[in-house]
Design a protein around this motif. Structure first.
Motif, PDB file in Angstrom:
ATOM      1  N   THR A   1      49.197   7.740 -30.890  1.00  0.00           N
ATOM      2  CA  THR A   1      50.498   7.300 -31.980  1.00  0.00           C
ATOM      3  C   THR A   1      51.603   8.065 -32.215  1.00  0.00           C
ATOM      4  OG1 THR A   1      48.780   9.360 -33.377  1.00  0.00           O
ATOM      5  CG2 THR A   1      48.262   7.016 -33.618  1.00  0.00           C
ATOM      6  N   ASN A   2      52.421   9.356 -31.283  1.00  0.00           N
ATOM      7  CA  ASN A   2      53.299   9.530 -31.305  1.00  0.00           C
ATOM      8  C   ASN A   2      53.669   8.375 -30.071  1.00  0.00           C
ATOM      9  OD1 ASN A   2      52.506  11.942 -32.219  1.00  0.00           O
ATOM     10  ND2 ASN A   2      51.428  12.878 -30.076  1.00  0.00           N
ATOM     11  N   PHE A   3      53.164   7.877 -29.873  1.00  0.00           N
ATOM     12  CA  PHE A   3      54.021   7.039 -28.892  1.00  0.00           C
ATOM     13  C   PHE A   3      54.532   5.453 -29.742  1.00  0.00           C
ATOM     14  CE2 PHE A   3      53.507   2.641 -26.659  1.00  0.00           C
ATOM     15  CZ  PHE A   3      54.435   2.708 -26.060  1.00  0.00           C
ATOM     16  N   ILE A   4      53.914   5.214 -30.468  1.00  0.00           N
ATOM     17  CA  ILE A   4      53.948   4.429 -31.160  1.00  0.00           C
ATOM     18  C   ILE A   4      54.843   4.585 -32.610  1.00  0.00           C
ATOM     19  CG2 ILE A   4      53.461   2.832 -33.528  1.00  0.00           C
ATOM     20  CD1 ILE A   4      49.936   2.491 -31.637  1.00  0.00           C
ATOM     21  N   ARG A   5      55.351   5.651 -32.842  1.00  0.00           N
ATOM     22  CA  ARG A   5      56.636   5.897 -33.887  1.00  0.00           C
ATOM     23  C   ARG A   5      57.472   6.419 -33.079  1.00  0.00           C
ATOM     24  NH1 ARG A   5      51.255   9.494 -35.661  1.00  0.00           N
ATOM     25  NH2 ARG A   5      51.521   8.620 -38.163  1.00  0.00           N
ATOM     26  N   CYS A   6      57.465   6.285 -32.114  1.00  0.00           N
ATOM     27  CA  CYS A   6      59.052   6.528 -30.977  1.00  0.00           C
ATOM     28  C   CYS A   6      59.286   5.307 -30.931  1.00  0.00           C
ATOM     29  CB  CYS A   6      58.189   7.030 -29.857  1.00  0.00           C
ATOM     30  SG  CYS A   6      59.865   7.262 -29.194  1.00  0.00           S
ATOM     31  N   MET A   7      58.498   3.875 -30.455  1.00  0.00           N
ATOM     32  CA  MET A   7      59.133   2.759 -30.164  1.00  0.00           C
ATOM     33  C   MET A   7      59.315   2.096 -32.104  1.00  0.00           C
ATOM     34  SD  MET A   7      55.557  -0.862 -29.392  1.00  0.00           S
ATOM     35  CE  MET A   7      54.893   0.377 -28.293  1.00  0.00           C
ATOM     36  N   ILE A   8      58.549   3.063 -32.962  1.00  0.00           N
ATOM     37  CA  ILE A   8      59.008   1.568 -34.198  1.00  0.00           C
ATOM     38  C   ILE A   8      60.640   2.290 -34.800  1.00  0.00           C
ATOM     39  CG2 ILE A   8      58.479   1.699 -36.668  1.00  0.00           C
ATOM     40  CD1 ILE A   8      55.777   2.621 -36.389  1.00  0.00           C
ATOM     41  N   VAL A   9      61.005   3.597 -33.874  1.00  0.00           N
ATOM     42  CA  VAL A   9      61.983   4.273 -34.322  1.00  0.00           C
ATOM     43  C   VAL A   9      63.207   3.570 -33.397  1.00  0.00           C
ATOM     44  CG1 VAL A   9      63.476   6.315 -33.702  1.00  0.00           C
ATOM     45  CG2 VAL A   9      61.410   6.453 -34.820  1.00  0.00           C
ATOM     46  N   CYS A  10      62.725   3.110 -31.945  1.00  0.00           N
ATOM     47  CA  CYS A  10      63.538   2.944 -31.138  1.00  0.00           C
ATOM     48  C   CYS A  10      64.158   0.725 -31.576  1.00  0.00           C
ATOM     49  CB  CYS A  10      62.894   2.325 -30.012  1.00  0.00           C
ATOM     50  SG  CYS A  10      63.230   4.358 -29.401  1.00  0.00           S
ATOM     51  N   GLY A  11      62.273   0.480 -32.036  1.00  0.00           N
ATOM     52  CA  GLY A  11      62.546  -0.787 -32.307  1.00  0.00           C
ATOM     53  C   GLY A  11      63.525  -1.297 -34.006  1.00  0.00           C
ATOM     54  N   LEU A  12      64.152   0.103 -34.491  1.00  0.00           N
ATOM     55  CA  LEU A  12      64.953  -0.198 -36.018  1.00  0.00           C
ATOM     56  C   LEU A  12      66.263   0.125 -35.094  1.00  0.00           C
ATOM     57  CD1 LEU A  12      62.579   1.766 -38.435  1.00  0.00           C
ATOM     58  CD2 LEU A  12      63.338  -0.673 -38.243  1.00  0.00           C
ATOM     59  N   THR A  13      66.046   1.028 -34.126  1.00  0.00           N
ATOM     60  CA  THR A  13      67.566   1.376 -33.456  1.00  0.00           C
ATOM     61  C   THR A  13      68.138   0.645 -32.907  1.00  0.00           C
ATOM     62  OG1 THR A  13      66.975   3.692 -33.324  1.00  0.00           O
ATOM     63  CG2 THR A  13      68.966   3.246 -32.473  1.00  0.00           C
ATOM     64  N   SER A  14      67.632  -0.104 -32.775  1.00  0.00           N
ATOM     65  CA  SER A  14      68.441  -1.144 -31.555  1.00  0.00           C
ATOM     66  C   SER A  14      68.077  -2.656 -32.633  1.00  0.00           C
ATOM     67  CB  SER A  14      66.960  -1.691 -30.716  1.00  0.00           C
ATOM     68  OG  SER A  14      65.604  -2.311 -31.315  1.00  0.00           O
ATOM     69  N   PHE A  15      67.481  -3.015 -33.540  1.00  0.00           N
ATOM     70  CA  PHE A  15      68.002  -4.210 -34.592  1.00  0.00           C
ATOM     71  C   PHE A  15      68.918  -3.071 -35.427  1.00  0.00           C
ATOM     72  CE2 PHE A  15      67.381  -5.879 -38.817  1.00  0.00           C
ATOM     73  CZ  PHE A  15      67.192  -6.679 -38.859  1.00  0.00           C
ATOM     74  N   LEU A  16      69.448  -1.892 -35.708  1.00  0.00           N
ATOM     75  CA  LEU A  16      70.082  -1.520 -36.757  1.00  0.00           C
ATOM     76  C   LEU A  16      72.292  -2.090 -36.073  1.00  0.00           C
ATOM     77  CD1 LEU A  16      69.521   1.223 -38.774  1.00  0.00           C
ATOM     78  CD2 LEU A  16      69.857  -0.884 -39.637  1.00  0.00           C
ATOM     79  N   PHE A  17      71.651  -1.900 -34.061  1.00  0.00           N
ATOM     80  CA  PHE A  17      73.109  -1.413 -33.633  1.00  0.00           C
ATOM     81  C   PHE A  17      73.206  -2.340 -32.288  1.00  0.00           C
ATOM     82  CE2 PHE A  17      72.003   2.889 -35.832  1.00  0.00           C
ATOM     83  CZ  PHE A  17      73.247   2.783 -36.646  1.00  0.00           C
TER      84      PHE A  17
END
Length: 515
Positions: A337-353
């Motif tokens: 679940t730590n991996f999935i949370r980090c995946m979500i953070v990276c997905g949002l980061t790439s979406f924003l920038f």
């Protein structure tokens, strides 16, 4: 539950067969024609249509397989010279192909749910959230694309990671990259997690790092990933540069045809406001191409007031904002679940920038977050905000007035179910005037979407200057949704950085308030 939900959702999809379809319908029809009628060495050179093949080779092979079924519906659709061809049989085939390939997604939802501990939330709530995702229905079955099968591949990769089958997870993610390269934004969490918990098993010391076991695991993982890429690109070995030029067309604008609700939407909005204020004040500007940033085809543009953003800046910003999350993931325990949370953070980061981000890329964060939303109240709260705003931001894709009721109904049904279900799972109350799990300010923001909708569809059409500012409703929608998504990103990023990797249940006192 999965079978019943899939059956009912498929019936809804069948009803949408005659609905509006975007230019992506012609894009995929043209790709069917290219892969069916031309030799492999011409697939990435063909340019009779402006909708050239620009997905990785595995997706081209996917179109190739579909084309052999398409010939039994209408062989004319497989002619590259028949641009914008859309007979009734062509429409029927392409719509049915999306519905049938969604069965892969439904099966993978079953596999993914089977990887979690048995409970009502896993057996009922999660399958419904994943299978009835209104964003997928709007994008795939109205707008038209094949995201369902690709998110199915992403979910099977996540499922294997939850089961501790690291090589299987890496294999399926590599397959996904070779179907649609936008998922490369999710690559860093895979790299860090697999490096730490597959390659470097055990304590972080010199003896373990240089051990035979570590080198063996690095070899296995590297061999698997490289093999998939080699097999995928080998048939195109004589023109790899041409394939790559199609996959990474950096001459496209900073924003897509419809502004994705990200940081650059806010940046563009500020630029337009400054230009308008300056124009009213009588200031003369050298560059007055104020509407060019809304184009989606291959083109370049310059902002009017603010500095124009080159692709390199977006890459650097995306990488910089991902680094803290990568460091955090490296030192967390191996709980998937730590991996999935980090995946979500990276997905949002790439979406924003990211550069030329499509609005539908928000699903890269919403779908994985669906899995975690049934586990912790904070994940659920961010999911409610992100899914509601993210799905609403897809409304401009379905612009015909005939779809107004359809898209509103899809969003309301999905959102009502999510809010109701999470209230049952996490019976938490911030205050009596808030939506479930949300604080008053978050609740006001979510309800404010109704005002945005009212302005876009009613008020703007009554204004005397509506013809002079036709882009205003779209800009307003993008900027407003950007606020919610940026807020979700910041909140979830802080939550992840503070998270200790241990599952914690939120305490509730006798008055049903969060402690």
């Amino acid at each position: 539950m999965i079978f019943t939900t899939t059956l009912l959702t498929s019936c809804v999809k069948l009803l949408l067969i005659p609905a509006y379809r975007s230019t992506d319908f012609e894009v995929h029809r043209n790709w069917l024609a290219i892969t069916y009628s031309l030799p492999i060495n011409k697939w990435y050179f063909e340019n009779t249509s402006k909708w050239t093949l620009d997905y990785p080779p595995l997706f081209a092979w996917f179109e190739y397989i579909l084309s052999h079924a398409a010939q039994f519906f209408d062989e004319k659709m497989l002619n590259v010279n028949y641009i914008n061809y859309s007979s009734d049989r062509t429409v029927l085939f392409q719509r049915l192909s999306v519905i049938l390939t969604d069965l892969v997604y439904a099966f993978v939802v079953y596999k993914c749910c089977s990887s979690l501990q048995k409970s009502w939330r896993k057996d009922v709530v999660l399958p419904i959230l994943l299978i009835t995702n209104c964003g997928l229905i709007m994008v795939d079955h109205i707008h038209f694309q094949y995201n369902g099968i690709m998110y199915g591949i992403l979910l099977i990769s996540i499922a294997y990671m939850l089961q501790g089958k690291h090589l299987a997870s890496a294999f399926w993610f590599t397959v996904l990259l070779n179907m649609k390269h936008i998922y490369i934004y999710l690559g860093p969490p895979y790299f860090i997690y697999l490096l730490r918990h597959y390659c470097l098993k055990g304590p972080l010391n010199v003896k373990n790092v240089i051990s035979r076991e570590t080198f063996k695991n690095v070899f296995y993982l590297g061999f698997l990933v490289i093999s998939v890429f080699v097999i995928t690109f080998f048939p195109f070995k004589d023109h790899i540069p041409q394939v790559l030029s199609r996959l990474f067309p950096f001459k496209r604008g900073l924003c897509h045809a419809y502004w994705a609700p990200n940081f650059w939407a806010v940046y563009n909005t500020v630029d337009k406001i400054l230009f308008a204020v300056g124009k009213v004040s009588g200031v003369q500007f050298e560059n007055s191409s104020t509407a060019s940033m809304t184009g989606g085809l291959v083109q370049e543009f310059s902002h009017s007031i603010l500095p124009s953003i080159p692709p390199l800046v977006t890459i650097i910003l995306t990488a910089l904002f991902m680094i803290p999350a990568m460091v955090k993931l490296f030192f967390l325990n191996k709980q998937a679940t730590n991996f999935i949370r980090c995946m979500i953070v990276c997905g949002l980061t790439s979406f924003l920038f990211g550069w030329h981000v499509h609005e539908k890329a928000i699903l890269m964060a919403i779908i994985p977050l669906s899995i975690l939303s049934i586990m912790e109240s904070t994940d659920a709260r961010i999911f409610l905000i992100l899914s509601t705003v993210g799905h609403y931001s897809l409304f401009p894709l379905l612009y015909p007035s005939s779809l107004l009721c359809v898209k509103v109904l899809l969003l309301l049904l999905y959102s009502f179910y999510a809010f109701h279900s999470f209230y049952k799972i996490f019976p938490l109350s911030i205050c009596s005037y808030s939506l479930p799990l949300l604080n008053p300010l978050e609740s006001v923001y979510i309800l404010g979407l109704a005002a945005v909708f009212l302005y876009e569809n009613v008020i703007h059409n009554l204004l005397s200057f509506k013809d002079q500012l036709p882009f205003l409703p779209l800009m307003f929608t993008s900027a407003y949704c950007s606020i919610g998504i940026i807020y979700s990103w910041i909140s979830y990023y802080i939550y992840f950085l503070k998270y200790n990797g241990v599952h914690v249940r939120t305490k509730i006192n006798k008055s049903n308030k969060i402690e």
